[in-house]
Design an enzyme around this catalytic site. Structure first.
Site, PDB file in Angstrom:
ATOM      1  N   GLN A  23     -33.689 -15.057  79.047  1.00 32.31           N
ATOM      2  CA  GLN A  23     -32.756 -16.007  79.502  1.00 32.31           C
ATOM      3  C   GLN A  23     -31.481 -16.086  78.634  1.00 32.31           C
ATOM      4  OE1 GLN A  23     -34.422 -19.443  81.132  1.00 32.31           O
ATOM      5  NE2 GLN A  23     -32.502 -20.477  81.457  1.00 32.31           N
ATOM      6  N   SER A 103     -39.304 -13.259  75.534  1.00 24.94           N
ATOM      7  CA  SER A 103     -39.494 -14.458  75.741  1.00 24.94           C
ATOM      8  C   SER A 103     -39.468 -13.994  77.514  1.00 24.94           C
ATOM      9  CB  SER A 103     -38.436 -15.516  75.988  1.00 24.94           C
ATOM     10  OG  SER A 103     -38.605 -16.529  76.665  1.00 24.94           O
ATOM     11  N   LEU A 104     -39.017 -14.585  78.396  1.00 26.55           N
ATOM     12  CA  LEU A 104     -38.858 -14.186  80.055  1.00 26.55           C
ATOM     13  C   LEU A 104     -38.856 -12.694  80.129  1.00 26.55           C
ATOM     14  CD1 LEU A 104     -38.289 -14.933  82.801  1.00 26.55           C
ATOM     15  CD2 LEU A 104     -35.819 -14.586  82.371  1.00 26.55           C
ATOM     16  N   ARG A 128     -42.407 -20.896  86.534  1.00 25.34           N
ATOM     17  CA  ARG A 128     -41.925 -20.993  85.182  1.00 25.34           C
ATOM     18  C   ARG A 128     -40.544 -21.893  85.203  1.00 25.34           C
ATOM     19  NH1 ARG A 128     -39.420 -17.898  80.980  1.00 25.34           N
ATOM     20  NH2 ARG A 128     -40.717 -18.046  78.899  1.00 25.34           N
ATOM     21  N   HIS A 212     -39.695 -22.932  74.356  1.00 24.99           N
ATOM     22  CA  HIS A 212     -40.559 -22.674  73.024  1.00 24.99           C
ATOM     23  C   HIS A 212     -40.513 -23.684  71.910  1.00 24.99           C
ATOM     24  CE1 HIS A 212     -40.368 -18.868  74.688  1.00 24.99           C
ATOM     25  NE2 HIS A 212     -39.145 -18.757  74.880  1.00 24.99           N
ATOM     26  N   GLN A 261     -46.963 -18.902  75.333  1.00 27.26           N
ATOM     27  CA  GLN A 261     -45.477 -18.660  75.249  1.00 27.26           C
ATOM     28  C   GLN A 261     -44.639 -19.758  75.379  1.00 27.26           C
ATOM     29  OE1 GLN A 261     -42.910 -16.808  78.050  1.00 27.26           O
ATOM     30  NE2 GLN A 261     -43.029 -14.882  76.993  1.00 27.26           N
TER      31      GLN A 261
END
Length: 332
Positions: A23, A103-104, A128, A212, A261
């Site tokens: 993102q 991440s994503l 998510r 996070h 995560q």
């Protein structure tokens, strides 16, 4: 600027890491060139529209920056755009040595590695984004990038701001860029402490939720239930987790890492160091933007990086690949 070679052929078939962005890499029109040029991308977006229940194909072509900024839209939009690029390159013969996602980006990386189907990944990414959006509406959170200060001193700054609320390291992006996340007032205080400790600057991030960090634990149980409902296979391509910075050995491990995560930091520096230890010699960013290429060069030095984030760069890389007769779509 992204480094390149004369033909690009070595980076296409050699020891290359396929890197999928997270993102923040979204931009208006980010999939226009894909949908205008590649039939496989149009098919993929049509499937994504159905799975997500939103017109991603329209949003990723003509949506506004404001529309793309909503995390429940941002996340499936970036994941679909990245996987459309992956499919285009895969059809042309792109065979990386390993995959990783920031991440994503770990979701499309797991699709590339055969761990998740496209459908499963999009269902999870959609949820998510929705769950993270709920946290954003309920918690006055913030994120900020601390530049020019080693990560251990950024952690110390977070510890010094704990009295003001939750603030934790969210991303280890490069040796001198560390992102912090938490309650907005605690993030602001940690930023002040970091500047006093010698940081060059602190950049507030334009995000809608404190990603996070432990504030995301509020949605962890619901997301874990969704993870349990989707099939995970063992990787057929080596994949490096951004949760641990090391290899994912099984589908069950991948499932657990996606749960962790939500609240754990992105260890991108460790991902790149693991890739370098595998003797990876080239790094290709698969999807919108060029963020990961910059992080790679500032972490590893003068290494070969390639971007596929716009029509010119994707066309150049696509033409450098060896054509192969591999036309089957992403496994469902």
């Amino acid at each position: 600027m992204t480094a390149s070679t004369g033909s690009g052929r070595d980076s296409a078939v050699g020891e290359c890491l396929a890197m999928f962005p997270g993102q923040g890499s979204q931009r208006p029109g980010m999939a226009r060139h894909l949908l205008d040029t590649y039939p496989s991308a149009r098919l993929l977006f049509a499937r994504a529209d159905e799975i997500v229940g939103r017109p991603l194909s329209r949003i990723c072509v003509s949506g506004t920056a404001e529309e793309l900024a909503h995390t429940e839209i941002t996340q499936p939009a970036i994941a679909t755009t990245s996987l459309a690029v992956w499919e285009v390159l895969r059809e042309a013969g792109y065979r990386p040595a390993a995959a990783a996602g920031h991440s994503l980006g770990e979701y499309p990386a797991l699709v590339a590695a055969g761990v998740l189907s496209f459908e499963s990944a999009l269902r999870l990414v959609r949820l998510r984004g929705v769950l993270m959006g709920e946290v954003a509406r309920e918690v006055p959170g913030a994120m900020a990038a601390v530049l020019g200060l080693p990560a251990d001193r950024v952690r110390t700054a977070c510890e010094g701001a704990e009295a003001a609320g939750i603030v934790q390291v969210a991303n280890y992006n490069e040796p001198l860029q560390t992102v912090i996340s938490g309650h907005a007032h605690a993030v602001a205080l940690a930023a002040e402490i970091a500047m006093e400790a010698g940081a060059e600057r602190v950049v507030p991030l334009d995000v809608s939720a404190p990603f996070h960090c432990s504030l995301m634990s509020a949605v962890e149980e619901e997301f874990a239930e969704a993870l349990a409902d989707e099939p995970f296979a063992d990787p057929v391509l080596p994949v490096i987790s951004s949760v641990t910075g090391s290899h994912v050995h099984s589908g069950e491990e991948a499932r657990e890492l996606l749960r962790r995560q939500l609240t754990g930091p992105v260890r991108w520096v460790d991902v790149l160091n693991t890739a370098e230890q595998r003797l990876v010699s080239a790094y290709t960013e698969i999807g919108p933007g060029r963020v990961l290429g910059g992080l790679t060069r500032r972490t590893l030095g003068d290494v070969l990086t390639r971007s596929t984030g716009d029509a010119r760069r994707l066309t150049a890389f696509h033409r450098s690949l060896t054509p192969v007769d591999w036309r089957e779509p992403i496994a469902s």
